[in-house]
Design an enzyme around this catalytic site. Structure first.
Site, short mmCIF file in Angstrom:
data_model
loop_
_atom_site.label_atom_id
_atom_site.label_comp_id
_atom_site.label_asym_id
_atom_site.label_seq_id
_atom_site.Cartn_x
_atom_site.Cartn_y
_atom_site.Cartn_z
N ASP A 16 0.84 -1.20 0.00
CA ASP A 16 0.00 0.00 0.00
C ASP A 16 0.88 1.25 0.00
OD1 ASP A 16 -2.08 1.76 0.23
OD2 ASP A 16 -2.78 1.06 2.18
N TYR A 17 0.69 2.10 -1.02
CA TYR A 17 1.42 3.37 -1.03
C TYR A 17 1.07 4.18 0.22
CZ TYR A 17 3.21 3.22 -5.86
OH TYR A 17 3.91 2.94 -7.01
#
Length: 226
Positions: free
Chosen positions: A4-5
């Site tokens: 997940d960024y």
């Protein structure tokens, strides 16, 4: 496995605006909401309430939230919200300049673009109807940031797909959820792929701001995110 960024929209805003002070926060891995709180409230020690308000204004700027909308989010008055926004632009003037130029582009060209050149057309940005015009202006402010984030993760997905295919891995990329990619595969393989896949995401494109990826592995998506 979940990759997940981290705070991708705020990082993209820092990149698009060219704001060195904003970029420096991410470059040094400081908490962006606490740093914004220090700047807009002029304090060294940040209270939880000040951080929450700073977080609200960080995202309000991206989403084109009105003074009244921000006031509702922070549980304050429109006057307080207006002062917080004013202090934000004083701390990060390049962000304000970028947003003003974005509105100007929308009004004169009829569209805005992502950092990769994809356009969002806004037919109502000069409409005489106030509600339509303001909705288009909010979309104009938001589109370059969220649109660039959408472009970025798709670039990362194509690079990861090529990487997985070239290695004949059993792991498959099964889902994209906003700024997050979900993979399914043998646990040992997922553990081995955690770093190379994270690196592909953080270096999908060259930006003037550092990108980060949060990783979790578990039997289910819930477990991986826990």
């Amino acid at each position: 496995m979940s990759l997940d960024y981290g705070q991708i929209e705020l990082r993209i805003m820092a990149a698009l605006s060219g704001c060195k002070a904003y970029q420096e926060v991410f470059a040094t891995d400081r908490d962006v909401h606490s740093e914004t709180a220090r700047k807009i409230f002029h304090v060294d020690e940040v209270t939880p309430l000040q951080r929450r308000r700073a977080k609200a204004v960080n995202f309000a700027i991206i989403y084109g939230t009105t003074v009244y909308g921000l006031a509702d989010q922070i549980g304050g008055t429109p006057k307080e919200a207006a002062q917080i926004i004013k202090s934000f632009y004083a701390a990060y003037p390049e962000v304000g300049a970028f947003l003003n130029s974005t509105i100007h582009d929308a009004e004169t060209k009829g569209y805005v673009t992502t950092m990769f050149g994809r356009r969002r057309y806004l037919r109502d940005v000069n409409d005489p109807n106030y509600a339509k015009r303001e909705a288009a202006r909010r979309a104009a402010l938001n589109a370059p940031v969220q649109g660039s984030a959408a472009d970025l993760i798709k670039i990362a997905m194509t690079k990861i797909s090529t990487f997985l295919a070239s290695g004949a891995y059993k792991t498959k990329m099964v889902l994209q959820i906003h700024d997050e990619l979900i993979f399914a595969g043998p646990k040992d393989e997922l553990l081995a792929l955690q770093k190379p896949l994270s690196d592909l995401m953080t270096h999908a494109v060259e930006l003037p701001v550092k990108l980060t990826v949060e990783c979790g592995i578990g039997k289910t998506w819930f477990d991986a995110k826990d």
